[in-house]
Design a protein around this motif. Structure first.
Motif, PDB file in Angstrom:
ATOM      1  N   ASP A  19       0.793   6.754   3.364  1.00 58.64           N
ATOM      2  CA  ASP A  19       0.588   6.848   2.036  1.00 58.64           C
ATOM      3  C   ASP A  19      -0.827   7.409   1.889  1.00 58.64           C
ATOM      4  O   ASP A  19      -1.151   8.378   1.200  1.00 58.64           O
ATOM      5  CB  ASP A  19       0.726   5.623   1.130  1.00 58.64           C
ATOM      6  CG  ASP A  19       2.351   5.377   0.998  1.00 58.64           C
ATOM      7  OD1 ASP A  19       3.051   6.124   0.814  1.00 58.64           O
ATOM      8  OD2 ASP A  19       2.301   4.143   1.020  1.00 58.64           O
ATOM      9  N   LEU A  20      -1.795   6.905   2.582  1.00 60.39           N
ATOM     10  CA  LEU A  20      -3.126   7.507   2.511  1.00 60.39           C
ATOM     11  C   LEU A  20      -4.074   7.054   3.901  1.00 60.39           C
ATOM     12  O   LEU A  20      -3.466   6.241   4.372  1.00 60.39           O
ATOM     13  CB  LEU A  20      -3.902   6.997   1.155  1.00 60.39           C
ATOM     14  CG  LEU A  20      -4.227   5.365   1.233  1.00 60.39           C
ATOM     15  CD1 LEU A  20      -5.600   5.008   1.567  1.00 60.39           C
ATOM     16  CD2 LEU A  20      -3.920   4.913  -0.229  1.00 60.39           C
ATOM     17  N   VAL A  42      -0.535   4.179  -4.884  1.00 61.25           N
ATOM     18  CA  VAL A  42      -1.765   4.881  -4.162  1.00 61.25           C
ATOM     19  C   VAL A  42      -2.923   5.156  -5.374  1.00 61.25           C
ATOM     20  O   VAL A  42      -4.018   4.952  -5.051  1.00 61.25           O
ATOM     21  CB  VAL A  42      -1.110   6.109  -3.700  1.00 61.25           C
ATOM     22  CG1 VAL A  42      -2.325   7.074  -3.340  1.00 61.25           C
ATOM     23  CG2 VAL A  42      -0.290   5.957  -2.581  1.00 61.25           C
ATOM     24  N   ASP A  43      -2.278   5.716  -6.529  1.00 61.51           N
ATOM     25  CA  ASP A  43      -3.478   5.651  -7.509  1.00 61.51           C
ATOM     26  C   ASP A  43      -4.352   4.409  -7.758  1.00 61.51           C
ATOM     27  O   ASP A  43      -5.352   4.320  -7.894  1.00 61.51           O
ATOM     28  CB  ASP A  43      -2.765   6.195  -8.787  1.00 61.51           C
ATOM     29  CG  ASP A  43      -2.154   7.451  -8.742  1.00 61.51           C
ATOM     30  OD1 ASP A  43      -2.801   8.305  -7.893  1.00 61.51           O
ATOM     31  OD2 ASP A  43      -1.277   7.977  -9.466  1.00 61.51           O
ATOM     32  N   ILE A  77      -5.350  11.859   1.216  1.00 61.84           N
ATOM     33  CA  ILE A  77      -3.906  11.860   0.617  1.00 61.84           C
ATOM     34  C   ILE A  77      -3.246  13.243   0.762  1.00 61.84           C
ATOM     35  O   ILE A  77      -4.031  14.350   0.814  1.00 61.84           O
ATOM     36  CB  ILE A  77      -4.069  11.387  -0.693  1.00 61.84           C
ATOM     37  CG1 ILE A  77      -4.709  12.178  -1.634  1.00 61.84           C
ATOM     38  CG2 ILE A  77      -4.279   9.758  -0.934  1.00 61.84           C
ATOM     39  CD1 ILE A  77      -4.744  11.731  -3.258  1.00 61.84           C
ATOM     40  N   GLN A 132       1.654  11.168  -6.839  1.00 59.45           N
ATOM     41  CA  GLN A 132       1.461  10.236  -6.264  1.00 59.45           C
ATOM     42  C   GLN A 132       2.058   8.889  -6.591  1.00 59.45           C
ATOM     43  O   GLN A 132       1.873   8.569  -7.868  1.00 59.45           O
ATOM     44  CB  GLN A 132      -0.207   9.851  -5.888  1.00 59.45           C
ATOM     45  CG  GLN A 132      -1.090  11.052  -5.309  1.00 59.45           C
ATOM     46  CD  GLN A 132      -0.586  11.479  -3.914  1.00 59.45           C
ATOM     47  OE1 GLN A 132      -0.164  10.388  -3.162  1.00 59.45           O
ATOM     48  NE2 GLN A 132      -1.167  12.337  -3.263  1.00 59.45           N
ATOM     49  N   LEU A 186       9.603   8.596  -0.897  1.00 56.64           N
ATOM     50  CA  LEU A 186       8.660   9.017  -1.927  1.00 56.64           C
ATOM     51  C   LEU A 186       9.292   9.020  -3.364  1.00 56.64           C
ATOM     52  O   LEU A 186       8.741   8.679  -4.332  1.00 56.64           O
ATOM     53  CB  LEU A 186       7.834  10.139  -1.473  1.00 56.64           C
ATOM     54  CG  LEU A 186       6.825  10.569  -2.438  1.00 56.64           C
ATOM     55  CD1 LEU A 186       5.836   9.726  -2.880  1.00 56.64           C
ATOM     56  CD2 LEU A 186       6.199  11.813  -1.890  1.00 56.64           C
ATOM     57  N   LYS A 194      -1.699  16.454  -0.485  1.00 59.26           N
ATOM     58  CA  LYS A 194      -1.790  17.126  -1.614  1.00 59.26           C
ATOM     59  C   LYS A 194      -0.219  17.188  -2.120  1.00 59.26           C
ATOM     60  O   LYS A 194       0.920  17.811  -1.443  1.00 59.26           O
ATOM     61  CB  LYS A 194      -2.112  18.643  -1.547  1.00 59.26           C
ATOM     62  CG  LYS A 194      -3.688  18.869  -1.304  1.00 59.26           C
ATOM     63  CD  LYS A 194      -4.230  20.244  -0.958  1.00 59.26           C
ATOM     64  CE  LYS A 194      -5.735  20.345  -0.731  1.00 59.26           C
ATOM     65  NZ  LYS A 194      -6.292  21.804  -0.515  1.00 59.26           N
TER      66      LYS A 194
END
Length: 298
Positions: A141-142, A281-282, A271, A277, A76, A273
């Motif tokens: 990731d999500l 992902v955004d 997602i 991000q 990440l 916290k």
């Protein structure tokens, strides 16, 4: 990156030294040396191994659990730094529950790839409970799940609503009806999803709210086998309207609504916290929210 940790995790995931070496593009002897180096550092045996299997010791279980998190955080960090100077690209790991993942997500991914071809979605389909577990372990990731839930380490945001309907075989006596009272369905065999699924959560809530307990419940692990079973006349069920479109066109299933009990649930994205991000992902979440509203999906 600690390559000894990476090697150790790969051996555990692949359950084999040879396959781990192939995955990492190193020699098997290099894999063995890495494992021995870790065992020397901790002065503990991490793996029980022979020609047939590789198993974690108690110390190995602890190391594996934390090593996965360390490697996930390292990956990440690199992605976030890379985002500052490059366009969003690479693997985007998405976990989705069955209804959204199997019936709605493929079209969404196709459209998303048309706009962001450098981002490569990697999809994992599980029930909602398992998606949450994978997120907490840093393996996704999500996530996209069904129903209502909360967790202090996760941000859970509804983005669309889904209608669920009662389904029966087109040959069932109830197929001629459009609406029925829930209490008239006591004697029916209910074929429903397993505990942990968003669909099961919605059905449990319906039963609990109405103090309703069917005479017989059978739990199956996928919407497909439930549909096949209902078509065969083995019972009735409740599923998302999205899962039965083909069956309605073929007229192998019929739908009813339960009087005074509309079954509407949320689709939510989930997602971890965190302060930052990854750009991928955004971008996907923006695309997701622009594609749907909180109106009921039809």
């Amino acid at each position: 990156m600690d390559y000894h940790l990476l090697t150790f995790v790969t051996v555990v995931d692949k359950k084999n030294f040879t396959r781990a070496a192939e995955t990492l593009h190193i020699s098997q002897s290099a894999v063995t040396l890495s494992i021995k180096a870790l065992e020397k550092d901790y002065d503990l045996k991490l793996l029980d191994r022979n020609n047939k299997y590789v198993r974690l010791t108690k110390a190995g279980e602890i190391l594996y659990h934390h090593a996965k998190k360390i490697l996930s955080h390292y990956d990440l960090m690199n992605r976030l730094i890379d985002d500052l100077s490059h366009s969003a690209s690479g693997i985007l790991t998405i976990g989705s529950s069955y209804t959204f993942g199997e019936y709605l997500l493929p079209k969404l991914i196709s459209q998303f790839n048309g706009e962001y071809p450098l981002i490569k979605p990697n999809i994992s389909i599980r029930n909602s409970r398992r998606i949450i577990s994978k997120l907490l372990r840093g393996e996704l990731d999500l996530g996209i799940v069904e129903g209502v839930m909360e967790h202090p380490k996760l941000q859970i945001q509804p983005f669309a609503q889904d209608e669920m309907v009662l389904i029966v075989s087109s040959k069932h006596p109830l197929a001629v009806k459009q609406e029925i009272k829930l209490n008239d369905l006591h004697s029916e065999t209910w074929i429903i999803r397993e505990e942990g699924s968003g669909t099961r959560q919605a059905i449990n809530q319906l039963f609990s709210t109405n103090n309703f307990s069917p005479n017989e419940i059978r739990s199956f692990g996928s919407s497909q086998i439930i549909k096949e079973s209902v078509e065969a006349g083995l019972g009735i069920s409740i599923l998302s309207i999205h899962t039965i479109r083909k069956e309605l066109e073929l007229k192998t299933l019929s739908t009813l609504r339960i009087k005074n009990n509309p079954i509407i649930r949320n689709f939510c994205y989930v997602i971890p916290k965190m302060d930052f991000q990854p750009k991928s992902v955004d971008l996907f979440l923006t695309f997701l929210q622009n594609s749907y509203t909180l109106d009921v999906l039809v």
